[in-house]
Design an enzyme around this catalytic site. Structure first.
Site, PDB file in Angstrom:
ATOM      1  N   THR A   1     -43.781  74.173  46.036  1.00  0.00           N
ATOM      2  CA  THR A   1     -44.359  75.270  45.356  1.00  0.00           C
ATOM      3  C   THR A   1     -44.289  74.535  43.623  1.00  0.00           C
ATOM      4  O   THR A   1     -43.491  73.484  43.876  1.00  0.00           O
ATOM      5  CB  THR A   1     -43.753  76.618  45.291  1.00  0.00           C
ATOM      6  OG1 THR A   1     -43.991  77.041  46.484  1.00  0.00           O
ATOM      7  CG2 THR A   1     -44.029  77.544  44.313  1.00  0.00           C
TER       8      THR A   1
ATOM      9  N   SER B   1     -40.925  84.969  47.485  1.00  0.00           N
ATOM     10  CA  SER B   1     -39.495  85.047  46.868  1.00  0.00           C
ATOM     11  C   SER B   1     -39.672  84.395  45.203  1.00  0.00           C
ATOM     12  O   SER B   1     -38.710  83.835  44.692  1.00  0.00           O
ATOM     13  CB  SER B   1     -38.719  84.020  47.725  1.00  0.00           C
ATOM     14  OG  SER B   1     -38.309  84.312  49.061  1.00  0.00           O
TER      15      SER B   1
ATOM     16  N   GLY C   1     -39.173  77.975  48.154  1.00  0.00           N
ATOM     17  CA  GLY C   1     -39.212  78.941  49.213  1.00  0.00           C
ATOM     18  C   GLY C   1     -38.093  79.927  49.148  1.00  0.00           C
ATOM     19  O   GLY C   1     -37.781  80.618  48.062  1.00  0.00           O
TER      20      GLY C   1
END
Ligand code: DON
Length: 529
Positions: A340, A412, A433
């Site tokens: 991410t 999250s 994550g």
């Protein structure tokens, strides 16, 4: 200052600031630049969350999280016997949620932007045409994913060329440049309608996906109230549901408030134990209570209630580990986390933006929209595909995070801003994550409790506990050997894992200067003036 996962993206964001743009303008430019320079996670085919605090102290958050397509259903990743079909929620066309990034940037610009939209999208277009020189890490990521790119596409995506990528190669994105031109010229409609929407719909038909043109038309990024909390003298401003990040972070900090972690010392047995016991309990709450607030009632007040959090910590016994099974039953395997990306921006006017954006796994579903040059996310895996069955981050969930048409999957991601004495203090966030929450937690404590600089705080090795599996996962040097021995003697299971997370943060120093923390685990870089 802009701190992001890629030097080109940080530079592009900073140049927008230099032109007189504000932090919101720089956010738009950086989000699009990351889609080009950092395709492993930067995106237009994914989604994200943004937390801002303006120069007057006004705060807000923008939810541009992906949504389940209208044809999605609770059991769509299970076979007729009710078993989860391996890989269906993580790879290929069915793994993708309806992308939110473009609508997010449009909404941000409409509300808070200053410079013209086209000026903000253009640098990413130029970069896509001219190409990006690959670093060693990027060449490796691409080569490692080649098989998955070929498996999940009917065409051969340009990211999976025949010869291996090498550091120093230039990667150009001509089709992505055209898609970005449509977004530059037509705003929202440049992605959710017209040629881009046609290309997405065609890609879905080709690969057996379910995102329709109607789903694209219906997508809406949403302004939401931030989660507010406090830790000692600091005010915490973070992301609420459908992210679990803000609630979990404020729970963790509130649970630590009665203790003097600074005095116990960084990574002392007592600090690690207290943080681990809090994390175990917070992740158990996450699995049970949290989901898309448009679909399920999230008991935010109760979860943040100080008396409740105190009662959760009352069951901690420093003589021995609390087994997670006694916090709530279950024992499950864990998979490696992927990519991410987070970026932090503070402008010369005092506005601050904290953004975490994602395709979920590295390169998302690996599906490249043919002709449009961008990857689709695999965010559907963030739903609970079946109660008790872990997702790719080992997280479990139940009803609150079950799949439903048009619902947003629980996240999250924890883009966060801290205030001290009513003034901007820190902008922070990370990928990783399930580990996002605990990495942000540690970055804050490293500065506030342990007196580290922002750079030291993001570089310091980290550990993580997420209730299930019942183990402390830690980076190689994160916990000293003697402390590990104490923890093991008290019944903790320790599991070493490779480095994770890329925390990119900005600290405002007492003299008003900005101090960057760019995570050395990646190619992350700060740019400022
Ligand atoms: O929203 C979430 O929580 C996940 N989709 C984030 C994925 C992630 O951070 C992967 N990166 N390492």
């Amino acid at each position: 200052m802009v701190v992001s996962a890629h030097p080109e993206a940080s530079r592009i964001g900073m140049e927008i600031l230099r032109k007189g743009g504000n932090a919101y303008d720089a956010t738009v430019a950086t989000q699009f630049a990351l889609a080009v320079a950092f395709p492993v996670a930067g995106n237009i085919g994914g989604g994200g969350f943004l937390v801002y605090r303006d120069h007057n102290g006004q705060t807000g958050t923008l939810d541009y999280r992906e949504k389940a397509p209208a044809a999605a259903s609770e059991t769509m990743y299970q076979d007729s016997a009710g078993n989860v079909i391996e890989g269906l929620s993580t790879d290929g066309h069915l793994a993708a949620g309806v992308p939110g990034s473009v609508d997010g940037m449009v909404k941000l610009h409409q509300k808070l932007g200053k410079l013209p939209w086209a000026v903000l999208v253009q640098p990413a277009i130029d970069l896509a045409k001219q190409g990006v020189v690959l670093t060693e890490k990027e060449a490796q990521y691409l080569n490692n994913t080649k098989e998955a790119f070929l498996r999940n596409n009917k065409h051969i995506p340009y990211l999976a060329r025949e010869q291996a990528w090498q550091a120093g190669d230039t990667l150009r994105h001509p089709e992505l440049a055209q898609t970005l031109e449509r977004i530059r010229d037509n705003g929202r409609e440049g992605f959710y309608a017209g040629q881009t929407a046609d290309l997405i719909a065609r890609e879905m038909e080709r690969g057996g996906g379910i995102i329709t043109k109607q789903d694209l038309q219906n997508y809406n990024a949403t302004w939401r109230e931030p989660i507010m909390g406090k830790y000692k003298g600091y005010k915490v401003i973070s992301m609420g549901p459908p992210s679990s990040g803000g609630i979990a972070l404020v729970q963790l900090l509130t649970m630590m408030e009665p203790y003097d972690l600074g005095k116990y010392g960084w990574q002392s047995a007592k600090s690690v134990q207290l943080m681990t016991e809090a994390e175990r309990r917070v992740y158990a709450d996450r699995a049970t209570y949290l989901g898309d607030p448009d679909f399920v009632q999230t008991p935010v007040q109760q979860l943040l209630d100080e008396a409740y959090l105190k009662s959760r910590m009352a069951t901690v016994d420093l003589a021995k580990a609390t087994p997670s099974a006694s916090v709530k039953a279950g024992a499950l395997p864990m998979h490696e986390s992927d990519q991410t990306t987070h970026f932090s921006i503070v402008d010369q006017y005092g506005n601050a933006v904290s953004v975490t954006t994602t395709l979920n796994g590295a390169y998302g579903s690996k599906v490249m929209v043919e002709g449009a040059g961008f990857l689709l996310n695999n965010e559907m895996d963030d739903f609970s595909v079946k109660p008790g069955v872990p997702n790719m981050f080992g997280l479990v969930g139940g009803k609150a995070n079950a799949i439903a048409p048009n619902k947003r999957m629980l996240s999250s991601m924890t883009p966060t801003i801290l205030e001290k004495d009513g003034k901007l203090y820190m902008v922070v966030g990370t990928p990783g994550g399930s580990t996002i929450i605990t990495s942000v937690f540690q970055a804050i404590l490293n500065v506030v409790e342990h007196g580290m600089t922002m750079q030291q705080a993001v570089a310091a090795p980290r550990f993580h506990h997420q209730w299930l599996p019942d183990e402390i996962q830690h980076e190689p040097e994160a916990i000293p050997a003697d402390v590990r021995a104490i923890l093991i003697s008290k019944g903790y299971k320790l599991e070493e894992r490779s480095p994770y997370g890329r925390v990119d943060a900005i600290l405002v120093l007492p003299n008003g200067k900005l101090e960057a923390g760019a995570d050395p685990r990646g190619d992350d870089a700060a740019a400022g003036f």
